[in-house]
Design a protein around this motif. Sequence first.
Motif, PDB file in Angstrom:
ATOM      1  N   GLN A  73      -3.407  -7.362 -25.684  1.00  0.00           N
ATOM      2  CA  GLN A  73      -3.294  -6.004 -25.163  1.00  0.00           C
ATOM      3  C   GLN A  73      -2.443  -5.181 -26.126  1.00  0.00           C
ATOM      4  O   GLN A  73      -1.632  -5.748 -26.882  1.00  0.00           O
ATOM      5  N   ALA A  74      -2.634  -3.849 -26.089  1.00  0.00           N
ATOM      6  CA  ALA A  74      -1.903  -2.973 -27.013  1.00  0.00           C
ATOM      7  C   ALA A  74      -0.409  -3.169 -26.816  1.00  0.00           C
ATOM      8  O   ALA A  74       0.066  -3.293 -25.681  1.00  0.00           O
ATOM      9  N   LEU A 132       5.710 -10.277 -25.500  1.00  0.00           N
ATOM     10  CA  LEU A 132       4.829 -11.347 -25.020  1.00  0.00           C
ATOM     11  C   LEU A 132       4.055 -10.893 -23.790  1.00  0.00           C
ATOM     12  O   LEU A 132       4.621 -10.321 -22.862  1.00  0.00           O
ATOM     13  N   GLU A 133       2.764 -11.198 -23.791  1.00  0.00           N
ATOM     14  CA  GLU A 133       1.914 -10.897 -22.632  1.00  0.00           C
ATOM     15  C   GLU A 133       2.154 -11.951 -21.533  1.00  0.00           C
ATOM     16  O   GLU A 133       2.536 -13.080 -21.847  1.00  0.00           O
ATOM     17  N   PRO A 134       1.872 -11.589 -20.279  1.00  0.00           N
ATOM     18  CA  PRO A 134       1.948 -12.614 -19.225  1.00  0.00           C
ATOM     19  C   PRO A 134       0.937 -13.723 -19.509  1.00  0.00           C
ATOM     20  O   PRO A 134      -0.125 -13.460 -20.092  1.00  0.00           O
ATOM     21  N   VAL A 194      13.261  -9.960 -26.968  1.00  0.00           N
ATOM     22  CA  VAL A 194      11.959 -10.485 -26.569  1.00  0.00           C
ATOM     23  C   VAL A 194      11.701  -9.878 -25.199  1.00  0.00           C
ATOM     24  O   VAL A 194      12.559  -9.948 -24.310  1.00  0.00           O
ATOM     25  N   ARG A 195      10.537  -9.234 -25.054  1.00  0.00           N
ATOM     26  CA  ARG A 195      10.259  -8.508 -23.814  1.00  0.00           C
ATOM     27  C   ARG A 195       8.767  -8.508 -23.514  1.00  0.00           C
ATOM     28  O   ARG A 195       7.954  -8.945 -24.341  1.00  0.00           O
ATOM     29  N   THR A 196       8.434  -7.988 -22.330  1.00  0.00           N
ATOM     30  CA  THR A 196       7.028  -7.874 -21.932  1.00  0.00           C
ATOM     31  C   THR A 196       6.509  -6.500 -22.376  1.00  0.00           C
ATOM     32  O   THR A 196       7.314  -5.615 -22.706  1.00  0.00           O
ATOM     33  N   PRO A 197       5.192  -6.284 -22.351  1.00  0.00           N
ATOM     34  CA  PRO A 197       4.657  -4.980 -22.774  1.00  0.00           C
ATOM     35  C   PRO A 197       5.212  -3.823 -21.942  1.00  0.00           C
ATOM     36  O   PRO A 197       5.337  -2.705 -22.436  1.00  0.00           O
ATOM     37  N   ASP A 198       5.592  -4.075 -20.664  1.00  0.00           N
ATOM     38  CA  ASP A 198       6.167  -2.983 -19.868  1.00  0.00           C
ATOM     39  C   ASP A 198       7.686  -2.930 -19.982  1.00  0.00           C
ATOM     40  O   ASP A 198       8.356  -2.255 -19.182  1.00  0.00           O
ATOM     41  N   GLY A 199       8.259  -3.643 -20.937  1.00  0.00           N
ATOM     42  CA  GLY A 199       9.674  -3.463 -21.258  1.00  0.00           C
ATOM     43  C   GLY A 199      10.637  -4.390 -20.528  1.00  0.00           C
ATOM     44  O   GLY A 199      11.847  -4.260 -20.664  1.00  0.00           O
ATOM     45  N   ARG A 200      10.126  -5.354 -19.763  1.00  0.00           N
ATOM     46  CA  ARG A 200      11.022  -6.280 -19.045  1.00  0.00           C
ATOM     47  C   ARG A 200      11.603  -7.289 -20.038  1.00  0.00           C
ATOM     48  O   ARG A 200      10.862  -7.969 -20.743  1.00  0.00           O
TER      49      ARG A 200
END
Length: 275
Positions: free
Chosen positions: A92-93, A270-272, A132-138
């Motif tokens: 994903q982008a 990192l993506e889920p 290190v985070r998720t695409p939505d910033g978590r």
Amino acid sequence: MRNLTEENLTDAVLASLAACGDARLKDVMTSLFRHLHAFVREIEPTPEEWFAGIRFLTETGKMCDDKRQEFILLSDTWGVSMLVDAINNRKQAGATESSVLGPFYVDGAPEKNTGADLAPDEGPGVTVRGKVRTPDGRPLANATLDVWQTAPNGLYHMQDAGQDEYHLCGKVRTAADGSYRFRTLKPVSYSIPTDGTVGKWLGWVGRHPYRPAHIHFIVSAPGCRPVVTQLFTEGDAYLESDAVFAVKNSLVVKYEPAGGEWTVDHDFVLEPAVA
Ligand code: BEZ
Ligand code: FE
């Protein structure tokens, strides 16, 4: 299946797979036979040329053992490793892009907390830091950055008797806020091994064997899809002609001078994990 001719031989070979009970194997072999036969029809090799090809693959196999994998190197330099990587890592982008693992990853590097120095008493060094985070910033706490790279002589620890095992390697963990930081040596561009069939082949086709300077990473975190990737050095002379086709713009980072050394700031996303 007698009296087979140039015209009907491929069909007979394809038909020979009729009893194969493994559907995936049947698909793979059907495609392989189709393409291989089409290749031979296009090239029309002489017997000498065909045996030269077989000799090349035989020599390649003879170069392989538990420390050296010339077939992986061949796949890397022919762009096949990066093609397999691209097919299996459609992202994903915004997610960190993948790059080739290469033949020099050895699992088992020592575990390190964030802030670790992978090259104490050696320089010039670089501090690599970010989140290190998720695409939505978590932010991802307790993520692992498994890091490896060459020494300034262009060799990985297992290629060089002068280096300790796991020199310039480590599994660095992120802190509770997802941040990481480690110090290592500024990587150099280096030549992939040229003492085997891959080196010979690169020479035959007029290609150089160099990779732009990079640090390797496998970044993983609970509940996320791990990414195998590399960070490349902005300005490196080989970014446009990497011997293994592994450079992506999003993975090229800037080395900022800092107190006689450098810093690099880079977040890994990192993506889920897919359920
Ligand atoms: C590497 O970067 O370690 C590498 C990748 C592909 C082929 C050879 C080396
Ligand atoms: Fe490398």
